[in-house]
Design a protein around this motif. Sequence first.
Motif, PDB file in Angstrom:
ATOM      1  N   ALA A  73      43.975  -7.243  54.188  1.00 13.01           N
ATOM      2  CA  ALA A  73      44.708  -8.520  54.064  1.00 13.01           C
ATOM      3  C   ALA A  73      43.784  -9.629  53.583  1.00 13.01           C
ATOM      4  N   SER A  74      44.355 -10.639  52.940  1.00 19.64           N
ATOM      5  CA  SER A  74      43.592 -11.818  52.535  1.00 19.64           C
ATOM      6  C   SER A  74      43.933 -12.981  53.461  1.00 19.64           C
ATOM      7  N   LEU A  75      42.898 -13.436  54.174  1.00 17.32           N
ATOM      8  CA  LEU A  75      43.010 -14.605  55.048  1.00 17.32           C
ATOM      9  C   LEU A  75      42.011 -15.647  54.552  1.00 17.32           C
ATOM     10  N   GLN A  76      41.826 -15.660  53.252  1.00 24.67           N
ATOM     11  CA  GLN A  76      40.846 -16.527  52.607  1.00 24.67           C
ATOM     12  C   GLN A  76      41.238 -17.989  52.763  1.00 24.67           C
ATOM     13  N   ASN A  77      40.267 -18.798  53.225  1.00 28.57           N
ATOM     14  CA  ASN A  77      40.457 -20.242  53.403  1.00 28.57           C
ATOM     15  C   ASN A  77      41.637 -20.570  54.324  1.00 28.57           C
ATOM     16  N   THR A  78      41.871 -19.721  55.319  1.00 30.40           N
ATOM     17  CA  THR A  78      42.942 -19.998  56.280  1.00 30.40           C
ATOM     18  C   THR A  78      42.386 -20.731  57.493  1.00 30.40           C
ATOM     19  N   ASN A  79      43.250 -21.472  58.160  1.00 34.42           N
ATOM     20  CA  ASN A  79      42.871 -22.119  59.407  1.00 34.42           C
ATOM     21  C   ASN A  79      43.356 -21.228  60.541  1.00 34.42           C
ATOM     22  N   LEU A  80      42.410 -20.562  61.183  1.00 30.14           N
ATOM     23  CA  LEU A  80      42.696 -19.643  62.280  1.00 30.14           C
ATOM     24  C   LEU A  80      42.098 -20.159  63.589  1.00 30.14           C
ATOM     25  N   ALA A  81      41.877 -21.472  63.669  1.00 28.99           N
ATOM     26  CA  ALA A  81      41.282 -22.064  64.862  1.00 28.99           C
ATOM     27  C   ALA A  81      42.128 -21.733  66.086  1.00 28.99           C
ATOM     28  N   PHE A  82      41.451 -21.316  67.134  1.00 29.10           N
ATOM     29  CA  PHE A  82      42.064 -21.011  68.429  1.00 29.10           C
ATOM     30  C   PHE A  82      43.137 -19.914  68.362  1.00 29.10           C
ATOM     31  N   SER A  83      43.070 -19.102  67.325  1.00 31.24           N
ATOM     32  CA  SER A  83      43.992 -17.964  67.214  1.00 31.24           C
ATOM     33  C   SER A  83      43.402 -16.775  67.980  1.00 31.24           C
ATOM     34  N   SER A  84      44.187 -15.734  68.146  1.00 34.73           N
ATOM     35  CA  SER A  84      43.716 -14.564  68.871  1.00 34.73           C
ATOM     36  C   SER A  84      43.991 -13.285  68.084  1.00 34.73           C
ATOM     37  N   PHE A  85      42.932 -12.490  67.927  1.00 35.13           N
ATOM     38  CA  PHE A  85      42.996 -11.198  67.244  1.00 35.13           C
ATOM     39  C   PHE A  85      42.427 -10.117  68.169  1.00 35.13           C
ATOM     40  N   GLU A  86      42.666 -10.234  69.451  1.00 39.70           N
ATOM     41  CA  GLU A  86      42.091  -9.282  70.401  1.00 39.70           C
ATOM     42  C   GLU A  86      42.606  -7.866  70.131  1.00 39.70           C
ATOM     43  N   ILE A  87      41.656  -6.942  70.051  1.00 38.58           N
ATOM     44  CA  ILE A  87      41.929  -5.524  69.785  1.00 38.58           C
ATOM     45  C   ILE A  87      42.762  -5.347  68.506  1.00 38.58           C
ATOM     46  N   SER A  88      42.446  -6.132  67.487  1.00 41.93           N
ATOM     47  CA  SER A  88      43.138  -6.014  66.198  1.00 41.93           C
ATOM     48  C   SER A  88      42.239  -5.336  65.183  1.00 41.93           C
ATOM     49  N   TRP A  89      42.846  -4.815  64.130  1.00 45.42           N
ATOM     50  CA  TRP A  89      42.126  -4.094  63.086  1.00 45.42           C
ATOM     51  C   TRP A  89      42.160  -4.930  61.806  1.00 45.42           C
ATOM     52  N   LEU A  90      40.934  -5.273  61.299  1.00 49.47           N
ATOM     53  CA  LEU A  90      40.805  -6.075  60.095  1.00 49.47           C
ATOM     54  C   LEU A  90      39.831  -5.454  59.096  1.00 49.47           C
ATOM     55  N   PRO A  91      39.784  -4.130  58.938  1.00 47.97           N
ATOM     56  CA  PRO A  91      38.848  -3.556  57.980  1.00 47.97           C
ATOM     57  C   PRO A  91      39.203  -3.972  56.554  1.00 47.97           C
ATOM     58  N   LYS A  92      38.166  -4.297  55.805  1.00 52.77           N
ATOM     59  CA  LYS A  92      38.296  -4.715  54.405  1.00 52.77           C
ATOM     60  C   LYS A  92      39.146  -5.973  54.238  1.00 52.77           C
ATOM     61  N   ALA A  93      39.356  -6.737  55.302  1.00 53.43           N
ATOM     62  CA  ALA A  93      40.090  -8.006  55.200  1.00 53.43           C
ATOM     63  C   ALA A  93      39.168  -9.074  54.621  1.00 53.43           C
ATOM     64  N   ASN A  94      39.734  -9.994  53.848  1.00 50.90           N
ATOM     65  CA  ASN A  94      38.971 -11.088  53.269  1.00 50.90           C
ATOM     66  C   ASN A  94      39.231 -12.354  54.073  1.00 50.90           C
ATOM     67  N   LEU A  95      38.228 -12.758  54.872  1.00 46.96           N
ATOM     68  CA  LEU A  95      38.308 -13.973  55.665  1.00 46.96           C
ATOM     69  C   LEU A  95      37.300 -15.004  55.163  1.00 46.96           C
ATOM     70  N   SER A  96      36.938 -14.913  53.882  1.00 48.19           N
ATOM     71  CA  SER A  96      35.951 -15.849  53.337  1.00 48.19           C
ATOM     72  C   SER A  96      36.481 -17.275  53.429  1.00 48.19           C
ATOM     73  N   GLY A  97      35.631 -18.173  53.913  1.00 44.43           N
ATOM     74  CA  GLY A  97      36.002 -19.576  54.042  1.00 44.43           C
ATOM     75  C   GLY A  97      36.982 -19.876  55.155  1.00 44.43           C
ATOM     76  N   ALA A  98      37.289 -18.901  55.992  1.00 44.25           N
ATOM     77  CA  ALA A  98      38.262 -19.112  57.077  1.00 44.25           C
ATOM     78  C   ALA A  98      37.650 -19.916  58.218  1.00 44.25           C
ATOM     79  N   ASN A  99      38.483 -20.716  58.873  1.00 41.91           N
ATOM     80  CA  ASN A  99      38.079 -21.466  60.054  1.00 41.91           C
ATOM     81  C   ASN A  99      38.551 -20.695  61.280  1.00 41.91           C
ATOM     82  N   LEU A 100      37.602 -20.097  61.997  1.00 41.24           N
ATOM     83  CA  LEU A 100      37.911 -19.311  63.189  1.00 41.24           C
ATOM     84  C   LEU A 100      37.383 -20.001  64.447  1.00 41.24           C
ATOM     85  N   LEU A 101      37.277 -21.304  64.415  1.00 38.40           N
ATOM     86  CA  LEU A 101      36.747 -22.079  65.529  1.00 38.40           C
ATOM     87  C   LEU A 101      37.487 -21.731  66.821  1.00 38.40           C
ATOM     88  N   GLY A 102      36.743 -21.285  67.835  1.00 32.78           N
ATOM     89  CA  GLY A 102      37.309 -21.001  69.140  1.00 32.78           C
ATOM     90  C   GLY A 102      38.266 -19.826  69.189  1.00 32.78           C
TER      91      GLY A 102
END
Length: 182
Positions: free
Chosen positions: A110-139
């Motif tokens: 999946a492409s999550l490029q330049n997304t705002n993912l602040a305070f989101s939750s991906f617990e026990i999730s699968w993200l192989p080969k995902a593009n999170l370049s420039g993403a905000n994963l604060l907290g």
Amino acid sequence: LERQTRCAGVDLRGADLSNMDLRSANFKGANLSGANLSHASLRGANLDGANLDNAIGYRMQAYRASIRGASLKNAELQGMQGQYLFAQGSDFSGSDLTGANFDFSRFSGASLQNTNLAFSSFEISWLPKANLSGANLLGANLQEAKFGLANLSGADLTGTRIHYATFEGTFMEGCTACPFDW
């Protein structure tokens, strides 16, 4: 529209579907660009290949839904509840997913490029080969998430919880607070 509605391939651009019960609906390949899905229940719905660019979906329920290969560019999906979501190959580029819950979900490729993912939750999730370049994963909660061969270049992981997460082969150049020793 109601539960189990069949709208595969239908043009619903800009439609107001807020607060609707659309559980198990079939929107495969539908055009929902600019649609309002705020507080809608899409539990178990099929949105594979759908266009949700610029959609608004505050607190949208998408538990066990499938959005494989869907386009959700520049969508406003704050607080989305997407546990057990199937999002392989989907494009969320530029979207705001602040506070979203994607625990136990699949985002491979999946492409999550330049997304705002602040305070989101991906617990026990699968993200192989995902593009999170420039993403905000604060907290964000990334506990036990699998990021094999993902791209986190330029992402911000300040204050994230990464206990038992795996980053094998993940590209992290320019990443803030990334676990470079993994």
